[in-house]
Design an enzyme around this catalytic site. Structure first.
Site, short mmCIF file in Angstrom:
data_model
loop_
_atom_site.label_atom_id
_atom_site.label_comp_id
_atom_site.label_asym_id
_atom_site.label_seq_id
_atom_site.Cartn_x
_atom_site.Cartn_y
_atom_site.Cartn_z
N GLU A 1 0.79 -1.23 0.00
CA GLU A 1 0.00 0.00 0.00
C GLU A 1 0.84 1.29 0.00
O GLU A 1 0.68 2.14 0.88
CB GLU A 1 -0.98 -0.02 1.18
N GLU B 1 -6.13 -10.12 -2.52
CA GLU B 1 -6.85 -10.08 -1.23
C GLU B 1 -8.36 -9.93 -1.43
O GLU B 1 -9.02 -9.19 -0.71
CB GLU B 1 -6.36 -8.89 -0.37
C1 XIL Z 1 -6.32 -6.75 7.55
C2 XIL Z 1 -6.58 -7.99 8.36
O1 XIL Z 1 -7.30 -8.90 7.60
C3 XIL Z 1 -7.33 -7.69 9.60
O2 XIL Z 1 -7.35 -8.84 10.44
C4 XIL Z 1 -6.67 -6.56 10.33
O3 XIL Z 1 -7.42 -6.23 11.47
C5 XIL Z 1 -6.45 -5.37 9.43
O4 XIL Z 1 -5.70 -5.77 8.31
N1 XIL Z 1 -4.84 -4.70 3.14
C6 XIL Z 1 -3.84 -5.54 3.56
C7 XIL Z 1 -4.11 -6.50 4.66
O5 XIL Z 1 -2.78 -5.59 2.95
O6 XIL Z 1 -2.96 -6.75 5.41
C8 XIL Z 1 -5.23 -6.03 5.54
O7 XIL Z 1 -5.49 -7.07 6.48
C9 XIL Z 1 -6.45 -5.67 4.73
C10 XIL Z 1 -6.13 -4.55 3.77
#
Ligand code: XIL
Length: 573
Positions: A371, A487
């Site tokens: 990110e 994701e």
């Molecule tokens: C999220 C997790 O799934 C949650 O458990 C946590 O509370 C917050 O982070 N982008 C990403 C992930 O790269 O690491 C994030 O994961 C969701 C958004």
């Protein structure tokens, strides 16, 4: 390889002491004790975060693990649970004895979990359990009832306890009876806390110093009680030949089907474990590789949960897409503290070297930078060129990305290195800025191999057209870069199952068809542990975002994913 506690060492160090404790407290109302079972000797404490089996018992490192808040402040304590170690299964009354040896100033706690907590990286659902320990010379007791992060009962007993304390907890009828150095110190109501008839163990060190030693731990039934000890389940699960992963492997150009997984449910929930191993050929650690988990104190690393995920992958012929080395979230507080730019850079490169080095050869891919793009319009018109002005950028400028990738390549030369981002599946300044960044990185010879498109759809406005996404994947191909869906989750309301199914399947079809798209991963697979759960309540209510519901029923989204892999129009074998 399960490193187990050495039998003779533990017996020599603690056996006699605990045996003394177990016979010193007698009286008319005391129930008869059944045979004791040693919970250290021959049991797995080597996969418990921060623990080091030694001759004197299990050394508990002070990790200071916390769920840090977004502003970097303190947050909820997140002590580890020995999920791959022994747990008790019992009916009726029972007694647990422990020997705690600690340097002055170090507080030593033993956790007894009636239900294991659910750990997200922004939140930990504390379920029913108790904690007993020695802090400031007093015996401390806390009880959690599964309705709040905070304990429902907190008590302190006695004073002037020394460096070595023999603790005992008895579950007796509706009460918990506490004993220290052979004497009863107090009793609290609390049978329900272990109402499921199970107890998992955890330990934590607080205060000064680096830790303490659990010199002995054993349990026995009382009176007419019954008790047995269970070790962690086997990691290998039965495979079918007709799961998502099989369909994806049978394509003319095979791809991997992945999901984000967490060590907690993997080791405690057999439905979760079996579905994960059966359906997926790639796993992303949802939170267990993030900095606040693996390096909670500067220079103190705890990889055990991450290692368990890697072991699970190896046992089930899956690959690991590791996540993530450089991000602005999920950082332990110390990493966010004020420091010089040079020190900030050192912290980043040391973290990459240690973490990528630890998993070297055991993971296939890394999200090196997560990110990097800004959410603020102004960062697209000023000198930031769309980059988020976070702590790493502040210290190094855009070059933090170059340094991160170069360091990761050195630390694990065979891993495929990704940049991972959200909101770039569609047209707009965010994508344009990312594309321009990729060109600059390529021109500078930065060793980046691909880009992950997160594809989170949290709201109707997040839905994107697969054909627009396809153009992004092709733009990467022209740069010689791989792409992946990294994701994906699609949060929908009641009656929108078909919308959800279409979104998932549309992106998977693009990935299947575009030669540089290597894998399609969802962010979790069951709503039971989905990251879109509504956590304003306790316990959280699950979101409807993933291909399986909270009871592991496959939704239309699952069948649509199968369909997207099975259709013959784009060349199955
Ligand atoms: C999220 C997790 O799934 C949650 O458990 C946590 O509370 C917050 O982070 N982008 C990403 C992930 O790269 O690491 C994030 O994961 C969701 C958004």
């Amino acid at each position: 390889m399960a490193v187990r506690v050495d039998r003779r060492a533990v017996l020599a160090a603690a056996g006699a002491l605990l045996a003394g404790a177990s016979t010193s407290c007698t009286g008319g109302s005391v129930p008869a004790r059944g045979p004791a079972t040693d919970l250290l000797e021959g049991r797995d404490w080597a996969h418990f975060a921060g623990a080091v089996p030694t001759r004197a018992g299990v050394r508990i490192t002070r990790l200071d693990r916390r769920i840090t808040r977004q502003d970097g402040s303190g947050g909820q304590p997140n002590p580890p649970v020995n999920l791959r170690g022994p747990h008790l299964v019992f009916r009726g009354d029972l007694r647990i004895e422990a020997l705690l040896t600690r340097p002055a100033g170090t507080d030593a706690y033993l956790h007894l979990y009636g239900e294991t907590p659910v750990v997200y990286d922004e939140w930990r659902q504390e379920r029913r359990g108790a904690r007993i320990g020695v802090a400031g010379g007093r015996i401390r007791f806390d009880r959690w009832d599964g309705d709040s992060d905070r304990p429902a009962v907190t008590r302190a007993f006695g004073r002037d306890f020394g460096d070595e304390v023999r603790l005992a907890v008895e579950v007796r009828g509706s009460r918990l009876v506490l004993e220290a150095d052979g004497k009863a110190v107090g009793s609290v109501p609390g049978r329900d806390v272990f109402g499921r008839g199970r107890i998992w163990f955890g330990a934590d060190a607080q205060g000064d110093g680096d830790g303490w030693t659990l010199g002995g731990l054993r349990a026995m039934p009382l009176g007419r009680g019954r008790m047995s000890v269970q070790d962690a389940p086997a990691l290998e699960v039965p495979r079918s030949t007709d799961a998502l992963r099989d369909l994806a492997a049978d394509l003319d150009r095979p791809i991997r089907i992945g999901t984000a997984l967490a060590a907690g449910p993997l080791l405690t929930d057999s439905d979760y474990r079996e579905t994960a191993g059966e359906e997926f050929s790639l796993l992303t650690p949802e939170n267990d590789f993030k900095p606040q988990f693996v390096q909670p104190r500067r220079g103190v690393f705890a990889f055990q949960e991450g290692d368990s995920l890697v072991d699970f992958a190896a046992a089930n012929d899956m690959q690991v897409h590791a996540h993530t080395l450089v991000w602005f979230e999920a950082l332990p507080s110390w990493m966010r503290a004020e420091m010089t730019h040079a020190d900030r850079r050192r912290v980043m490169t040391e973290h990459i070297r240690a973490v990528a080095g630890h998993f070297r050869g055991r993971v296939a891919e890394w999200d090196v930078v997560n990110e990097p793009m800004s959410d603020e319009d102004e960062d697209y018109t000023n000198d930031n060129l769309g980059l988020r002005p976070h702590l790493w950028f502040e210290a190094m400028g855009e070059r933090y990305i170059d340094i991160a990738f170069r360091t990761a390549r050195e630390a694990d030369p065979h891993a495929v290195l990704y940049l991972n981002e959200y909101g770039v599946e569609e047209d707009g300044p965010r994508w344009d800025a990312l594309h321009a960044l990729l060109i600059r990185l390529m021109e500078r010879g930065v060793p980046i191999d691909g880009v992950g498109f997160q594809n989170h759809e949290y709201a109707p406005g997040d839905r994107t057209d697969p054909e627009v996404f396809r153009r992004k994947v092709r733009a990467l191909a022209r740069l010689g870069l791989k792409a992946r869906v990294s994701e994906m989750d699609v949060l929908v309301g009641v009656g929108e199952e078909d919308v959800q199914a279409r979104q998932f399947a549309g992106k998977l079809a693009v990935c299947r068809e575009e030669p540089n798209c290597t894998s399609f991963s969802t962010w979790g697979f069951t709503d039971r542990y989905g990251s879109t759960a509504d956590i304003r309540h306790y316990p959280p209510s699950p979101g409807d975002a993933l291909p399986w519901d909270a009871s592991y029923e496959a939704k239309p989204a699952y069948w649509a994913l199968r369909d997207a892999l099975s259709r013959s129009d784009s060349g199955r074998r």
